[in-house]
Design an enzyme around this catalytic site. Structure first.
Site, PDB file in Angstrom:
ATOM      1  N   TYR A  54      51.237  47.363  68.602  1.00  0.00           N
ATOM      2  CA  TYR A  54      50.638  48.295  67.648  1.00  0.00           C
ATOM      3  C   TYR A  54      51.701  48.772  66.654  1.00  0.00           C
ATOM      4  O   TYR A  54      52.358  49.797  66.826  1.00  0.00           O
ATOM      5  CB  TYR A  54      49.975  49.482  68.362  1.00  0.00           C
ATOM      6  CG  TYR A  54      48.748  49.106  69.169  1.00  0.00           C
ATOM      7  CD1 TYR A  54      48.153  47.850  69.018  1.00  0.00           C
ATOM      8  CD2 TYR A  54      48.171  49.994  70.073  1.00  0.00           C
ATOM      9  CE1 TYR A  54      47.038  47.488  69.761  1.00  0.00           C
ATOM     10  CE2 TYR A  54      47.046  49.638  70.816  1.00  0.00           C
ATOM     11  CZ  TYR A  54      46.489  48.389  70.647  1.00  0.00           C
ATOM     12  OH  TYR A  54      45.378  48.030  71.376  1.00  0.00           O
ATOM     13  N   HIS A 129      47.460  41.640  77.444  1.00  0.00           N
ATOM     14  CA  HIS A 129      46.678  41.967  76.247  1.00  0.00           C
ATOM     15  C   HIS A 129      45.558  40.975  75.929  1.00  0.00           C
ATOM     16  O   HIS A 129      44.433  41.372  75.673  1.00  0.00           O
ATOM     17  CB  HIS A 129      47.631  42.083  75.046  1.00  0.00           C
ATOM     18  CG  HIS A 129      47.114  42.945  73.941  1.00  0.00           C
ATOM     19  ND1 HIS A 129      47.944  43.642  73.103  1.00  0.00           N
ATOM     20  CD2 HIS A 129      45.859  43.224  73.510  1.00  0.00           C
ATOM     21  CE1 HIS A 129      47.207  44.315  72.218  1.00  0.00           C
ATOM     22  NE2 HIS A 129      45.945  44.066  72.450  1.00  0.00           N
ATOM     23  N   PRO A 210      35.240  51.448  70.761  1.00  0.00           N
ATOM     24  CA  PRO A 210      33.948  51.916  71.273  1.00  0.00           C
ATOM     25  C   PRO A 210      33.026  52.455  70.183  1.00  0.00           C
ATOM     26  O   PRO A 210      31.813  52.504  70.368  1.00  0.00           O
ATOM     27  CB  PRO A 210      34.334  53.039  72.253  1.00  0.00           C
ATOM     28  CG  PRO A 210      35.681  53.509  71.785  1.00  0.00           C
ATOM     29  CD  PRO A 210      36.361  52.268  71.267  1.00  0.00           C
ATOM     30  N   LEU A 211      33.613  52.831  69.032  1.00  0.00           N
ATOM     31  CA  LEU A 211      32.799  53.331  67.912  1.00  0.00           C
ATOM     32  C   LEU A 211      32.636  52.259  66.834  1.00  0.00           C
ATOM     33  O   LEU A 211      32.170  52.540  65.740  1.00  0.00           O
ATOM     34  CB  LEU A 211      33.452  54.591  67.315  1.00  0.00           C
ATOM     35  CG  LEU A 211      33.675  55.733  68.315  1.00  0.00           C
ATOM     36  CD1 LEU A 211      34.477  56.867  67.673  1.00  0.00           C
ATOM     37  CD2 LEU A 211      32.345  56.261  68.847  1.00  0.00           C
ATOM     38  N   GLY A 212      33.091  51.060  67.129  1.00  0.00           N
ATOM     39  CA  GLY A 212      32.971  49.970  66.164  1.00  0.00           C
ATOM     40  C   GLY A 212      34.235  49.690  65.382  1.00  0.00           C
ATOM     41  O   GLY A 212      34.245  48.858  64.489  1.00  0.00           O
TER      42      GLY A 212
HETATM   43  N1  LIG Z   1      42.715  45.361  73.923  1.00  0.00           N
HETATM   44  C1  LIG Z   1      42.516  45.054  72.662  1.00  0.00           C
HETATM   45  O1  LIG Z   1      42.560  43.879  72.267  1.00  0.00           O
HETATM   46  C2  LIG Z   1      42.234  46.157  71.687  1.00  0.00           C
HETATM   47  C3  LIG Z   1      41.798  45.881  70.382  1.00  0.00           C
HETATM   48  C4  LIG Z   1      41.523  46.959  69.521  1.00  0.00           C
HETATM   49  C5  LIG Z   1      41.688  48.247  69.970  1.00  0.00           C
HETATM   50  N2  LIG Z   1      42.143  48.497  71.249  1.00  0.00           N
HETATM   51  C6  LIG Z   1      42.320  49.873  71.768  1.00  0.00           C
HETATM   52  O2  LIG Z   1      41.074  50.542  71.701  1.00  0.00           O
HETATM   53  C7  LIG Z   1      41.241  51.763  70.981  1.00  0.00           C
HETATM   54  C8  LIG Z   1      39.966  52.119  70.265  1.00  0.00           C
HETATM   55  O3  LIG Z   1      39.642  51.161  69.287  1.00  0.00           O
HETATM   56  P1  LIG Z   1      39.806  51.458  67.721  1.00  0.00           P
HETATM   57  O4  LIG Z   1      40.720  52.594  67.556  1.00  0.00           O
HETATM   58  O5  LIG Z   1      40.145  50.172  67.073  1.00  0.00           O
HETATM   59  O6  LIG Z   1      38.336  51.788  67.261  1.00  0.00           O
HETATM   60  P2  LIG Z   1      37.304  52.994  67.545  1.00  0.00           P
HETATM   61  O7  LIG Z   1      37.776  53.837  68.663  1.00  0.00           O
HETATM   62  O8  LIG Z   1      35.957  52.390  67.628  1.00  0.00           O
HETATM   63  O9  LIG Z   1      37.373  53.789  66.172  1.00  0.00           O
HETATM   64  C9  LIG Z   1      38.501  54.545  65.839  1.00  0.00           C
HETATM   65  C10 LIG Z   1      38.179  55.375  64.620  1.00  0.00           C
HETATM   66  O10 LIG Z   1      37.093  56.214  64.920  1.00  0.00           O
HETATM   67  C11 LIG Z   1      37.265  57.448  64.282  1.00  0.00           C
HETATM   68  N3  LIG Z   1      36.733  58.440  65.224  1.00  0.00           N
HETATM   69  C12 LIG Z   1      37.130  58.642  66.497  1.00  0.00           C
HETATM   70  N4  LIG Z   1      36.402  59.619  67.072  1.00  0.00           N
HETATM   71  C13 LIG Z   1      35.530  60.035  66.136  1.00  0.00           C
HETATM   72  C14 LIG Z   1      34.511  61.023  66.122  1.00  0.00           C
HETATM   73  N5  LIG Z   1      34.237  61.731  67.221  1.00  0.00           N
HETATM   74  N6  LIG Z   1      33.809  61.196  64.984  1.00  0.00           N
HETATM   75  C15 LIG Z   1      34.065  60.460  63.876  1.00  0.00           C
HETATM   76  N7  LIG Z   1      35.029  59.501  63.834  1.00  0.00           N
HETATM   77  C16 LIG Z   1      35.735  59.301  64.955  1.00  0.00           C
HETATM   78  C17 LIG Z   1      38.725  57.659  64.074  1.00  0.00           C
HETATM   79  O11 LIG Z   1      38.885  58.250  62.804  1.00  0.00           O
HETATM   80  P3  LIG Z   1      40.248  58.932  62.294  1.00  0.00           P
HETATM   81  O12 LIG Z   1      41.245  57.832  62.315  1.00  0.00           O
HETATM   82  O13 LIG Z   1      39.918  59.423  60.940  1.00  0.00           O
HETATM   83  O14 LIG Z   1      40.608  60.009  63.256  1.00  0.00           O
HETATM   84  C18 LIG Z   1      39.324  56.273  64.237  1.00  0.00           C
HETATM   85  O15 LIG Z   1      39.913  55.765  63.083  1.00  0.00           O
HETATM   86  C19 LIG Z   1      42.410  51.469  70.048  1.00  0.00           C
HETATM   87  O16 LIG Z   1      42.954  52.652  69.498  1.00  0.00           O
HETATM   88  C20 LIG Z   1      43.316  50.715  70.962  1.00  0.00           C
HETATM   89  O17 LIG Z   1      44.025  51.612  71.802  1.00  0.00           O
HETATM   90  C21 LIG Z   1      42.402  47.474  72.090  1.00  0.00           C
END
Ligand SMILES: NC(=O)c1ccc[n+]([C@@H]2O[C@H](COP(=O)([O-])OP(=O)(O)OC[C@H]3O[C@@H](n4cnc5c(N)ncnc54)[C@H](OP(=O)(O)O)[C@@H]3O)[C@@H](O)[C@H]2O)c1
Length: 287
Positions: A54, A129, A210-212
């Site tokens: 990251y 990973h 989880p939120l897309g």
């Molecule tokens: N294993 C893998 O291959 C892999 C791949 C991708 C991600 N991940 C992990 O999974 C985690 C989650 O995925 P992600 O961060 O890509 O996507 P996500 O959790 O679906 O979306 C993150 C975004 O959602 C917004 N958000 C969060 N909570 C919210 C709420 N309650 N209301 C409105 N907006 C909200 C945040 O906005 P703001 O930024 O404006 O706060 C953030 O930018 C990552 O951070 C990482 O640790 C793992």
């Protein structure tokens, strides 16, 4: 805050995903990210997900791990119950792309570097990973098993694995696989077989994005009308409804929503107090 389990360790039912704080689109100022991590800790979050990959530029491997280590060290309260879950097995050359490197020697070197950055003797949860198609999966997971046997990591998980790989990893790790982290959200439901298998085996399932994902999270309500409808009737955000929907899938599910702002994670953790009824769940699942 409600808790769930990863192996023998109790963690908050909602974790914090660290990726958006360190990849493209990250805040210019790390202080905002640190405030976000501190807000999560204040709210009772005891699971933070990260990875050595990251980062953006090639010369800043582990940007997110270092940020989290700094945030934990600078936090006023007790952080001894916080589980930092990192990952190894991927790399970023600095041109915006991602690659896999699952060679056992690379996984060992990556783990050693993560130990240093996190400033710990042993990593709480180390996750492989993503499978590297040029390396037998058994070899990559064998390297993780060796790290577990040597005590360099306390628990082992995998990510982006299919059911066959989950069973294979469980066998190679001698029944010590504690978590699977796969993509799962209203927009991406095809990890359901892996989620069901984790439920059956009692292995934690950590839905990623989880939120897309960062680019889509804000539009969740406008893209998925049932989430907007249930949110309106409850007087909460569609994102909170989405996380409550994740939690309702199985007691093994622990979502790890990413955040770059304290407001986001604070809104997300409130989902642990929501229990959706059968009609709401049916609308969200089939609507
Ligand atoms: N294993 C893998 O291959 C892999 C791949 C991708 C991600 N991940 C992990 O999974 C985690 C989650 O995925 P992600 O961060 O890509 O996507 P996500 O959790 O679906 O979306 C993150 C975004 O959602 C917004 N958000 C969060 N909570 C919210 C709420 N309650 N209301 C409105 N907006 C909200 C945040 O906005 P703001 O930024 O404006 O706060 C953030 O930018 C990552 O951070 C990482 O640790 C793992």
């Amino acid at each position: 805050m409600k808790n769930r389990r990863i192996g023998a360790v109790e963690v908050s039912a909602i974790g914090l995903g660290g990726m958006p704080m360190s990849v493209e689109g990250r805040p210019d100022d790390d202080n905002r990210s640190i405030r976000t991590i501190h807000a999560a800790l204040d709210a009772g979050v005891t699971l933070i997900d990260t990875a050595d990959s990251y980062h953006v530029h090639a010369d800043e491997v582990g940007h997110n791990e270092s940020l989290i280590a700094r945030a934990l060290a600078g936090y006023g309260g007790d952080t001894s119950d916080v589980l930092v879950a990192t990952k190894g097995g991927m790399f970023r050359p600095g041109d915006g792309t991602w690659g896999e490197d699952g060679r056992p020697e690379q996984i060992r070197a990556a783990c050693e570097a993560s130990l240093k950055r996190l400033g710990v003797e042993s990593i709480g949860l180390y996750q492989h990973h993503r499978p590297d198609l040029s390396v037998p999966y058994a070899d990559s997971i064998g390297a993780v098993r060796d790290l577990l046997d040597e005590g360099k990591i306390q628990m082992a998980g995998i990510s982006n694995a299919n059911p066959e790989q989950i069973r294979q990893a469980q066998e190679i790790l001698g029944g010590r696989l504690v978590s699977v982290q796969n993509q799962f959200s209203p927009a991406f439901r095809s990890s359901e077989p892996e989620l069901m298998l984790c439920d059956e085996l009692g292995i934690a399932f950590l839905p990623w994005a989880p939120l897309g994902g960062s680019a889509q999270a804000a539009q969740l309500g406008s893209r998925f009308q049932p989430f907007a409808d249930v949110a309106a009737s409850r007087g909460v955000s569609p994102q909170q409804i989405c996380l409550a929907w994740h939690l309702a899938q199985s007691p093994v599910v622990i979502p790890i929503p990413g955040a770059r702002r304290p407001e986001s994670i604070l809104d997300s953790v409130a989902a642990t107090a929501l229990t959706l009824d059968d009609d709401e769940l049916a609308a969200l699942t089939f609507g």
